[in-house]
Design an enzyme around this catalytic site. Structure first.
Site, short mmCIF file in Angstrom:
data_model
loop_
_atom_site.label_atom_id
_atom_site.label_comp_id
_atom_site.label_asym_id
_atom_site.label_seq_id
_atom_site.Cartn_x
_atom_site.Cartn_y
_atom_site.Cartn_z
N TYR A 33 0.84 -1.20 0.00
CA TYR A 33 0.00 0.00 0.00
C TYR A 33 0.87 1.24 0.00
O TYR A 33 2.06 1.19 0.28
CB TYR A 33 -0.95 0.00 1.20
CG TYR A 33 -0.29 0.33 2.52
CD1 TYR A 33 -0.44 1.59 3.10
CD2 TYR A 33 0.48 -0.62 3.21
CE1 TYR A 33 0.15 1.90 4.31
CE2 TYR A 33 1.07 -0.32 4.42
CZ TYR A 33 0.91 0.93 4.97
OH TYR A 33 1.50 1.24 6.17
N ARG A 52 8.08 4.25 -4.86
CA ARG A 52 8.21 3.25 -3.79
C ARG A 52 7.23 2.10 -4.00
O ARG A 52 7.53 0.94 -3.71
CB ARG A 52 8.00 3.89 -2.42
CG ARG A 52 8.28 2.94 -1.26
CD ARG A 52 8.27 3.63 0.07
NE ARG A 52 6.97 4.21 0.38
CZ ARG A 52 6.71 4.96 1.46
NH1 ARG A 52 7.70 5.24 2.31
NH2 ARG A 52 5.51 5.45 1.67
N ARG A 100 -6.91 -20.80 -1.93
CA ARG A 100 -6.00 -20.66 -0.80
C ARG A 100 -4.87 -21.67 -0.87
O ARG A 100 -5.09 -22.89 -0.84
CB ARG A 100 -6.74 -20.80 0.53
CG ARG A 100 -5.88 -20.43 1.73
CD ARG A 100 -6.62 -20.59 3.05
NE ARG A 100 -5.80 -20.10 4.14
CZ ARG A 100 -4.81 -20.79 4.72
NH1 ARG A 100 -4.51 -22.00 4.28
NH2 ARG A 100 -4.10 -20.26 5.71
N GLU A 180 12.38 2.49 13.89
CA GLU A 180 11.43 3.53 13.48
C GLU A 180 10.24 3.51 14.39
O GLU A 180 10.18 2.73 15.34
CB GLU A 180 11.01 3.31 12.03
CG GLU A 180 10.41 1.95 11.75
CD GLU A 180 10.19 1.68 10.27
OE1 GLU A 180 10.11 2.63 9.49
OE2 GLU A 180 10.08 0.49 9.90
#
Length: 289
Positions: A33, A52, A100, A180
């Site tokens: 995302y 990115r 799956r 971070e």
């Protein structure tokens, strides 16, 4: 009022938006995302976020047929359809739909692409005015934090632990050094006014706002040093702050209940926040983004 959201080529009311239960993003967090800030109805640092996004796609061997112009158009249409003046556009890309299986299909399946807007005060943010209180927690995330995946459970747990302790956020620590924040890059300012932030590696996200703040700092003759630092060093620093797309620059006023500097938002953090906003608005006036 219902928002208009984007789902696989269609703009639909949020109440009608859906993806398959077999989507690998839902089953395996097999997705990435980006979040792009919006000021005065315009995108901030879109090129960096798009670059990115492509890096994350490449690292995960994931395919996306949309080019940067198409992605920009999706963002702009969502801003227009939702009359968004200030806030963010969230974009998510998953590997798509498949039965799956831990092993994903070798042949590229069509990616699932969703995007939506969210209103948020950015320029006049109360948190920017009062500063953040942070706690330290061990960094227990997976090793490829440089890829902006949707694997956000541990950062969510860290944020909730911070709130439980009366703080706003957490700084994550590995091998004695801060990596971070739960959703931001961490900075300190030493007593020689040097800005210090962790060097880029697989241990942390390569922040787009981090990059821009670094450029602005150097343009204004501020010294920047890329290296790790400890929680103790941060507590004893002159200032501390964090950077991210929708917070821009937030001062940090305490770490583990210990005041940083005067315990008030620092002058350098305030100056960098002001410079970032000014630079973003100037770019908009010049027709960028």
């Amino acid at each position: 009022m219902l928002r208009t959201v984007y789902v696989n080529g269609r703009y639909v009311p949020e109440s009608e938006a859906s993806v398959s239960v077999f989507d690998r993003g839902f089953l395996f967090a097999d997705g990435i995302y980006e979040v792009t800030a919006v000021l005065k109805g315009r995108l901030v640092d879109f090129e960096g976020h798009a670059a990115r996004l492509h890096r994350s796609l490449n690292e995960l061997n994931m395919h996306l047929s949309l080019n940067d112009n198409a992605l920009r158009d999706i963002h702009r249409q969502l801003i227009d359809k939702n009359a968004l003046q200030e806030g963010l556009v969230y974009l998510q890309v998953t590997r798509g739909v498949a039965d799956r299986d831990f092993a994903y299909p070798e042949s590229q399946t069509p990616a699932t692409v969703v995007a939506f807007t969210q209103q948020k005060p950015i320029i006049d943010s109360p948190l920017a005015e009062r500063g953040l209180k942070v706690i330290s927690l061990p960094d227990m995330r997976w090793g490829r934090r440089d890829i902006k995946t949707v694997q956000l459970l541990y950062p969510s747990m860290a944020k909730m632990e911070a709130k439980k302790r009366g703080a706003d956020d957490a700084w994550l620590v590995e091998s004695g050094l801060v990596t971070e924040g739960s959703s931001s890059n961490a900075w300190i300012v030493d007593h020689d006014n040097t800005l210090i932030t962790r060097e880029l590696s697989r241990s942390l996200l390569h922040g787009i706002t981090r990059r821009t703040v670094m450029q602005l700092a150097r343009e204004h003759d501020m010294k920047v040093e890329e290296r790790g630092f400890t929680i103790k060093e941060a507590q004893n620093a002159r200032e501390a702050f964090m950077t991210s797309a929708t917070s821009l620059v937030y001062p940090v006023v305490s770490i583990d209940q210990r005041p940083v500097g005067s315990g008030e938002p620092g002058e350098i953090a305030r100056a960098l926040r002001r410079l970032y906003i000014e630079a973003s608005l100037e770019a908009m006036d010049a027709g960028q983004n």
